[in-house]
Design an enzyme around this catalytic site. Structure first.
Site, short mmCIF file in Angstrom:
data_model
loop_
_atom_site.label_atom_id
_atom_site.label_comp_id
_atom_site.label_asym_id
_atom_site.label_seq_id
_atom_site.Cartn_x
_atom_site.Cartn_y
_atom_site.Cartn_z
N LYS A 36 8.30 2.04 4.95
CA LYS A 36 7.82 1.59 3.64
C LYS A 36 6.64 2.46 3.19
CE LYS A 36 4.83 -1.83 5.86
NZ LYS A 36 4.65 -3.26 6.17
N TYR A 258 -22.64 14.61 -7.49
CA TYR A 258 -22.97 13.50 -8.39
C TYR A 258 -23.99 12.57 -7.74
CZ TYR A 258 -18.98 14.51 -11.46
OH TYR A 258 -18.10 15.08 -12.34
C1 LIG Z 1 4.58 -3.14 7.61
C2 LIG Z 1 5.33 -4.08 8.46
C3 LIG Z 1 5.56 -3.79 9.81
C4 LIG Z 1 4.95 -2.59 10.51
O1 LIG Z 1 3.61 -2.87 10.82
P1 LIG Z 1 2.76 -1.88 11.77
O2 LIG Z 1 1.48 -2.59 11.96
O3 LIG Z 1 2.60 -0.62 10.98
O4 LIG Z 1 3.54 -1.67 12.99
C5 LIG Z 1 6.35 -4.65 10.53
N1 LIG Z 1 6.86 -5.77 9.97
C6 LIG Z 1 6.66 -6.09 8.67
C7 LIG Z 1 7.26 -7.34 8.13
C8 LIG Z 1 5.87 -5.27 7.88
O5 LIG Z 1 5.66 -5.61 6.60
#
Ligand SMILES: *Cc1c(COP(=O)(O)O)cnc(C)c1O
Length: 369
Positions: A36, A258
């Site tokens: 994702k 800045y």
């Molecule tokens: C993002 C996500 C993961 C992965 O999490 P990590 O901490 O990066 O391993 C696993 N399960 C779900 C439902 C997620 O949304």
């Protein structure tokens, strides 16, 4: 590319990290590749292609559009959408081997009605303590059994998500227990989802007894374990690199950037690098971070601007324009990790990675294509 700022993605490291993850996972447990948010900024299509080559059978994304991006780029593996999908995505899902998440009976009915002549593949999400999406564990069994009877619906998976596997083993065990109870009740009710999965990266490392049919590592795949991981040696995949742009002498007492938050207290050689907060080198790193240059650490001085930031290179006299600079990664035996940068500003490596903007070209290295 006329600007030297790049995110270098070592796909060989993805392959090796996957191997390490498999080595600490029971044989019957599938590794679901979490890609994702553009594979946490690493580039979902390229990462997914490597995972597919390495025989990962299920990829997880957050949104329908992320699933479409993978599928339209030629990724063939099954994709699970972890987040919410609207009913009008169902026709695409059923014809493109995309599984959806459902969290209640009403949504399941709507999905079944939208599936046309196909069957929509669903993973039921159970809330065992995260307090976010998912059906509350207490009243899950009855509703899931009803949902299983909905026409054109296949409940192929059942999952839950840990809230604090990196920090609270007791609560994590409580969540695992609640999930196991739902699985037991469903079995007693005659429903056996093909795939029962629970652990994220932290859960895999701190609660290895609950890897079940599948695990969902994200950050571990990208080589940044959320807790120390002696059992699962992974290495970072992404390096953020640029080159020194200009070097100039400033007198003592001169402000930099800045707000003049840094005033030189000696005659200072200041170097500019072409990366700023619009690239995802976060403004909170102003006067806090250091980069690697010629085998030394050089401090970031003054505010990080939108497009550039300044280094104090007074103590690196050989520094000159064109020198390679590493902001995240290894160079000359030194390293800066995303985790260290995150710690400096009170966030997590996930936010550092996903914050690297699209202005930064991703450059891929693969020693084993
Ligand atoms: C993002 C996500 C993961 C992965 O999490 P990590 O901490 O990066 O391993 C696993 N399960 C779900 C439902 C997620 O949304």
């Amino acid at each position: 590319m006329y600007r030297p700022t790049v995110a270098e993605i070592d796909l060989t490291a993805i392959r090796d990290n996957l191997r390490a993850i498999r080595a600490c996972t029971p044989l019957k447990t599938q590794v679901i590749g979490v890609v994702k948010a553009d594979a946490y900024g690493h580039g979902a299509v390229r990462v997914a292609a490597v995972l597919e080559q390495e025989h990962v059978q299920l990829l997880a994304v957050a949104t329908p559009d992320e699933a479409i991006e993978l599928r339209e780029s030629g990724i063939a593996a099954e994709i699970l959408v972890l987040g919410n999908s609207p009913a009008d995505f169902v026709p695409y899902a059923v014809t493109n081997n995309v599984a959806l998440t459902t969290a209640n009976h009403a949504t399941t009915v709507v999905y079944g009605a939208a599936a046309g002549t196909h069957t929509v593949r669903l993973h039921y999400k159970v809330d065992t303590g995260m307090g976010r999406a998912g059906i509350l564990a207490d009243n899950a069994t009855e509703q899931i059994l009803c949902s299983a009877a909905v026409p054109r619906v296949g409940i192929v998976g059942l999952y839950s998500h840990f809230a604090c596997a990196e920090s609270d083993p007791e609560f994590t065990a409580l969540q695992a227990g609640r999930f196991a109870a739902v699985v037991r009740e469903l079995r007693a009710g005659g429903l056996q989802p093909a795939m029962v999965h629970l652990a994220n990266s932290a859960g895999m490392l701190t609660c290895p007894g609950v890897m079940l049919d599948g695990v969902r590592p994200g950050i571990l795949l990208y080589g940044c374990p959320p807790v120390s991981a002696p059992t699962c040696p992974v290495r970072p995949v992404l390096s953020l690199r640029t080159e020194l742009e200009t070097v100039k002498e400033l007198p003592s007492g001169h402000g930099i950037g800045y707000g003049r938050t840094f005033i030189t207290d000696r005659p200072t050689r200041m170097a500019l690098i072409p990366i700023g907060y619009a690239d995802g080198y976060l403004r909170g790193l102003s006067n806090k971070a250091h980069v690697i240059l010629r085998g030394c650490f050089a401090p970031v001085v003054g505010r990080v601007s939108m497009d550039v930031c300044a280094l104090d290179v007074t103590d690196i006299p050989a520094a000159m324009p064109g020198d390679p600079v590493t902001l995240i990664g290894e160079q000359g035996g030194l390293s800066v990790t995303a985790h260290e940068l995150a710690d400096l500003i009170g966030t997590i490596s996930y936010e550092v990675f996903t914050g690297i903007s699209k202005r930064v070209p991703r450059v891929y290295i693969d020693r084993r294509p």
